[in-house]
Design an enzyme around this catalytic site. Structure first.
Site, PDB file in Angstrom:
ATOM      1  N   LYS A 153       0.847  -1.194   0.000  1.00  0.00           N
ATOM      2  CA  LYS A 153       0.000   0.000   0.000  1.00  0.00           C
ATOM      3  C   LYS A 153       0.882   1.244   0.000  1.00  0.00           C
ATOM      4  CE  LYS A 153      -1.722   2.967   2.751  1.00  0.00           C
ATOM      5  NZ  LYS A 153      -1.695   4.194   1.946  1.00  0.00           N
TER       6      LYS A 153
ATOM      7  N   GLY B 266       6.903   4.747   8.400  1.00  0.00           N
ATOM      8  CA  GLY B 266       6.096   5.956   8.540  1.00  0.00           C
ATOM      9  C   GLY B 266       6.393   6.622   9.860  1.00  0.00           C
TER      10      GLY B 266
ATOM     11  N   THR C 119       6.145   7.804  13.837  1.00  0.00           N
ATOM     12  CA  THR C 119       6.105   7.024  15.075  1.00  0.00           C
ATOM     13  C   THR C 119       4.680   6.892  15.609  1.00  0.00           C
ATOM     14  OG1 THR C 119       8.392   7.482  15.618  1.00  0.00           O
ATOM     15  CG2 THR C 119       6.949   6.989  17.479  1.00  0.00           C
TER      16      THR C 119
ATOM     17  N   GLY D  47       2.978   4.327  13.566  1.00  0.00           N
ATOM     18  CA  GLY D  47       3.610   3.038  13.862  1.00  0.00           C
ATOM     19  C   GLY D  47       3.082   2.435  15.154  1.00  0.00           C
TER      20      GLY D  47
ATOM     21  N   GLU E 114       9.711   0.857  10.772  1.00  0.00           N
ATOM     22  CA  GLU E 114      10.788   1.844  10.572  1.00  0.00           C
ATOM     23  C   GLU E 114      10.140   3.199  10.758  1.00  0.00           C
ATOM     24  OE1 GLU E 114      13.729   0.961  10.329  1.00  0.00           O
ATOM     25  OE2 GLU E 114      13.635  -1.088   9.591  1.00  0.00           O
TER      26      GLU E 114
ATOM     27  N   CYS F 235      13.842  10.086   7.259  1.00  0.00           N
ATOM     28  CA  CYS F 235      13.852   9.656   8.653  1.00  0.00           C
ATOM     29  C   CYS F 235      15.254   9.785   9.239  1.00  0.00           C
ATOM     30  CB  CYS F 235      13.371   8.220   8.746  1.00  0.00           C
ATOM     31  SG  CYS F 235      14.246   7.135   7.632  1.00  0.00           S
TER      32      CYS F 235
ATOM     33  N   GLU G 257      10.427  15.624  15.412  1.00  0.00           N
ATOM     34  CA  GLU G 257      10.853  15.421  14.025  1.00  0.00           C
ATOM     35  C   GLU G 257      10.201  16.487  13.156  1.00  0.00           C
ATOM     36  OE1 GLU G 257       9.496  11.862  12.010  1.00  0.00           O
ATOM     37  OE2 GLU G 257      11.525  11.597  11.243  1.00  0.00           O
TER      38      GLU G 257
HETATM   39  P1  NDP Z   1       2.572   8.178   8.069  1.00  0.00           P
HETATM   40  O1  NDP Z   1       2.867   7.462   9.310  1.00  0.00           O
HETATM   41  O2  NDP Z   1       1.487   9.170   8.062  1.00  0.00           O
HETATM   42  O3  NDP Z   1       2.234   7.166   6.881  1.00  0.00           O
HETATM   43  C1  NDP Z   1       3.034   6.077   6.546  1.00  0.00           C
HETATM   44  C2  NDP Z   1       2.187   5.071   5.790  1.00  0.00           C
HETATM   45  O4  NDP Z   1       1.215   4.537   6.683  1.00  0.00           O
HETATM   46  C3  NDP Z   1       1.389   5.662   4.619  1.00  0.00           C
HETATM   47  O5  NDP Z   1       1.248   4.692   3.583  1.00  0.00           O
HETATM   48  C4  NDP Z   1       0.057   5.942   5.267  1.00  0.00           C
HETATM   49  O6  NDP Z   1      -0.996   6.019   4.329  1.00  0.00           O
HETATM   50  C5  NDP Z   1      -0.094   4.718   6.150  1.00  0.00           C
HETATM   51  N1  NDP Z   1      -1.032   4.895   7.253  1.00  0.00           N
HETATM   52  C6  NDP Z   1      -1.443   6.035   7.848  1.00  0.00           C
HETATM   53  N2  NDP Z   1      -2.316   5.765   8.844  1.00  0.00           N
HETATM   54  C7  NDP Z   1      -2.451   4.404   8.870  1.00  0.00           C
HETATM   55  C8  NDP Z   1      -3.220   3.507   9.662  1.00  0.00           C
HETATM   56  N3  NDP Z   1      -4.000   3.945  10.634  1.00  0.00           N
HETATM   57  N4  NDP Z   1      -3.101   2.190   9.414  1.00  0.00           N
HETATM   58  C9  NDP Z   1      -2.293   1.723   8.447  1.00  0.00           C
HETATM   59  N5  NDP Z   1      -1.564   2.525   7.646  1.00  0.00           N
HETATM   60  C10 NDP Z   1      -1.631   3.860   7.856  1.00  0.00           C
HETATM   61  O7  NDP Z   1       3.945   8.785   7.650  1.00  0.00           O
HETATM   62  P2  NDP Z   1       4.268   9.705   6.430  1.00  0.00           P
HETATM   63  O8  NDP Z   1       3.737   9.143   5.161  1.00  0.00           O
HETATM   64  O9  NDP Z   1       3.895  11.090   6.809  1.00  0.00           O
HETATM   65  O10 NDP Z   1       5.869   9.550   6.358  1.00  0.00           O
HETATM   66  C11 NDP Z   1       6.671  10.323   7.097  1.00  0.00           C
HETATM   67  C12 NDP Z   1       7.125   9.609   8.344  1.00  0.00           C
HETATM   68  O11 NDP Z   1       7.754   8.389   8.011  1.00  0.00           O
HETATM   69  C13 NDP Z   1       8.147  10.405   9.090  1.00  0.00           C
HETATM   70  O12 NDP Z   1       7.781  10.503  10.437  1.00  0.00           O
HETATM   71  C14 NDP Z   1       9.430   9.623   8.939  1.00  0.00           C
HETATM   72  O13 NDP Z   1      10.310   9.717   9.970  1.00  0.00           O
HETATM   73  C15 NDP Z   1       8.964   8.250   8.732  1.00  0.00           C
HETATM   74  N6  NDP Z   1       9.923   7.529   7.927  1.00  0.00           N
HETATM   75  C16 NDP Z   1      10.702   6.586   8.509  1.00  0.00           C
HETATM   76  C17 NDP Z   1      11.651   5.910   7.794  1.00  0.00           C
HETATM   77  C18 NDP Z   1      12.464   4.847   8.415  1.00  0.00           C
HETATM   78  O14 NDP Z   1      13.018   4.045   7.700  1.00  0.00           O
HETATM   79  N7  NDP Z   1      12.568   4.785   9.716  1.00  0.00           N
HETATM   80  C19 NDP Z   1      11.866   6.184   6.384  1.00  0.00           C
HETATM   81  C20 NDP Z   1      10.982   7.165   5.860  1.00  0.00           C
HETATM   82  C21 NDP Z   1      10.039   7.796   6.621  1.00  0.00           C
HETATM   83  P3  NDP Z   1      -1.446   7.428   3.742  1.00  0.00           P
HETATM   84  O15 NDP Z   1      -0.225   8.225   3.461  1.00  0.00           O
HETATM   85  O16 NDP Z   1      -2.143   7.024   2.519  1.00  0.00           O
HETATM   86  O17 NDP Z   1      -2.298   8.063   4.793  1.00  0.00           O
END
Ligand code: NDP
Length: 479
Positions: A174, A227, A229, A232, A249, A283, A382
């Site tokens: 997804k 995504g 924290t 997550g 992650e 991240c 962050e």
């Molecule tokens: P989000 O946590 O908002 O989203 C990450 C993914 O999760 C997206 O596909 C999102 O869908 C999906 N998602 C959102 N809500 C839910 C839910 N309730 N259940 C299941 N899936 C869900 O993060 P961002 O997209 O804003 O990404 C940025 C964040 O990711 C930053 O905080 C960054 O630090 C972290 N990150 C971490 C990395 C690592 O390797 N540690 C690498 C890159 C980013 P949708 O966008 O469609 O809402």
């Protein structure tokens, strides 16, 4: 605007049956495409297709056939890197030169796991009981779910797909609602590579509906999530209720420590790159740069000089080094962090939205904030934007204390020419990756993941194989 995209389920492109969302180009604020929001029924269809493919062939496919398919996919991504890079660049704003690099990196990553496909095996275990044979089998979990963010969509999808497939799992991906197009384009290459229908599926949509449905689906055995924290934590809670395996992650607030004995020119350049690359939407952004007091002013001058020449603009121009932020909300959030810091710290560079030709997009200037204390909001949360905070320190002990005074633990850096100090400090930093005299080096061969609130599990290296396999012990009583 492009056409409405489709879901990729069971080897076919299917028109979405739910609502649609508009995908914007962050450089212009204009629509790029419409994409369907995957419903619970569509997620169910994708998970069922994956399970079917797993049960009816993929689980028992020979390791060498998995290896060959992965290598074919790697070749296709590499040979389409320019085009797929452009898709990603328009969709999420990373400069095209870098998204081509991201595609090449994704291909390398797949090659690495293709190499593992026929080397994943158990052990024989000598027992004290007489006449016994004991051995372990390392088996795939079944259906993996990959939930991918928008900031490096291609590589973060591949970081999950490559090890999951090498281990013999089927997968449902997804992508983020903010940048789904590169991952959807990747599915064309999956089909062209010849993966059996259902082995790889992709359902676009939002987090609340599509992501949640995937997390909740009882047919999913392992969830690999990248995504924020906060998200997550929610994913882990819900996966925990069903005792599903998770790899998370998450975010970071990484400290890059520059000691007085370091190569200051190299440190200033890498500190800038480490924070501003991908507009700070990494991240592993080195968003806190800890600088020894005796070199503070010299270092600040050098990093300002570097950042002043960091070319911000249209991501499709070959000279551009930094594109826009992902959307208006992100831009407002980043500027609010800077405003918040104005009271106690000094905005040494940038701190504003860029206008002129860039006014329609979500562009901010590379920003350096000096005189930051680690208890300020700018140093604790962050930002996910190009904002580098400089925090002075007196000695090694204080630097380590500041570096570790955060809820996160994704990465850290040490700049020094003292070999002893380099290793001493590397051991003390509470983070999943520590770089010495560099920043941002990530390789398929090495484990990547977080300590503390930065995550659970590892992507990369042989460690990722643990996420996608389970161990069966077989005990044989011999006569
Ligand atoms: P989000 O946590 O908002 O989203 C990450 C993914 O999760 C997206 O596909 C999102 O869908 C999906 N998602 C959102 N809500 C839910 C839910 N309730 N259940 C299941 N899936 C869900 O993060 P961002 O997209 O804003 O990404 C940025 C964040 O990711 C930053 O905080 C960054 O630090 C972290 N990150 C971490 C990395 C690592 O390797 N540690 C690498 C890159 C980013 P949708 O966008 O469609 O809402």
């Amino acid at each position: 605007m492009g056409a409405t995209t489709k879901h990729f389920i069971g080897g076919e492109w299917r028109t979405g049956e739910g609502s649609t969302m508009t995908d914007l180009n962050p450089s212009t604020g204009k629509p790029l495409a419409e994409f369907p929001v995957g419903t619970a029924e569509e997620v169910d269809a994708a998970v069922r297709a994956a399970r079917d493919a797993f049960d009816n062939g993929w689980r028992d496919a020979t390791p060498s056939s998995r290896r060959k398919l992965l290598l074919k996919l790697a070749d296709l991504i590499a040979s389409n890197a320019t085009e797929i890079g452009k898709v990603a660049s328009e969709d999420m704003g990373m400069p095209w030169a870098f998204t081509i690099g991201e595609a090449m990196f994704a291909a390398e990553y797949i090659e690495y796991y293709a190499g593992w496909a026929d080397k994943i095996h158990g052990d024989t275990i000598p027992l004290s009981a007489p006449n016994t044979l004991d051995y372990t089998l390392r088996e795939p979990i079944g259906v993996a779910a990959a939930i991918v963010p928008w900031n490096s969509p291609l590589s973060l999808a591949i970081w999950k797909m490559a090890p999951a497939l090498a281990c013999g799992n089927a997968i449902v991906v997804k992508p983020s609602e903010l940048a789904p197009l590169a991952v959807l384009r990747l599915m064309d290459l999956v089909a062209e590579a010849g993966f059996p229908p259902g082995v790889v599926n992709c359902v676009s949509g939002d987090g609340a509906l599509t992501g949640s449905a995937l997390v909740e689906h009882p047919g999913v055995g392992v969830i690999a999530f990248t995504g924020g924290t906060a998200t997550g934590r929610k994913v882990a809670e819900r996966a925990g209720a069903q005792l599903k395996r998770v790899s998370l992650e998450l975010g970071g607030k990484s400290a890059n420590i520059v000691f007085a004995d370091a190569d200051i020119d190299a440190a200033a350049v890498q500190a800038g790159v480490g924070c501003f690359i991908n507009t700070g939407q990494q991240c592993i952004a080195g968003s806190r740069v800890l600088v020894e007091e005796s070199i503070h002013d010299t270092f600040l001058e050098k990093v300002i000089a570097f950042a002043s020449n960091w070319a911000t603009g249209d991501p499709l121009q070959p000279t551009t080094q930094m594109g826009p932020l992902i959307n208006e909300a992100s831009l407002e959030r980043v500027l609010a962090f800077v405003d918040d810091a104005r009271g106690g710290a000094e905005i040494a560079l940038g701190g504003e939205r860029l206008g002129g030709d860039l006014a329609d997009g979500y562009f901010v200037a590379p920003t350096i904030v000096a005189g930051v204390r680690n208890d300020m909001r700018i140093a604790r949360e962050e930002i996910f934007g190009p904002v580098l905070s400089i925090i002075p320190f007196r000695d090694e002990a204080e630097a380590i204390a500041i570096a570790n005074d955060t809820e996160y633990g994704l990465a850290g850096g040490v700049w020094t020419n003292d070999l002893h100090r380099a290793h001493r400090v590397a051991r003390q930093i509470q983070a999943g990756t520590v770089w010495v005299n560099t920043w941002l080096a990530v390789n398929p061969q090495t484990p990547f993941g977080g300590y503390k609130a930065s995550g659970i599990g590892r992507e990369g290296g042989k460690e990722a194989l643990d996420v996608y396999t389970q161990i069966k012990n077989v005990y044989v009583q011999l006569r």
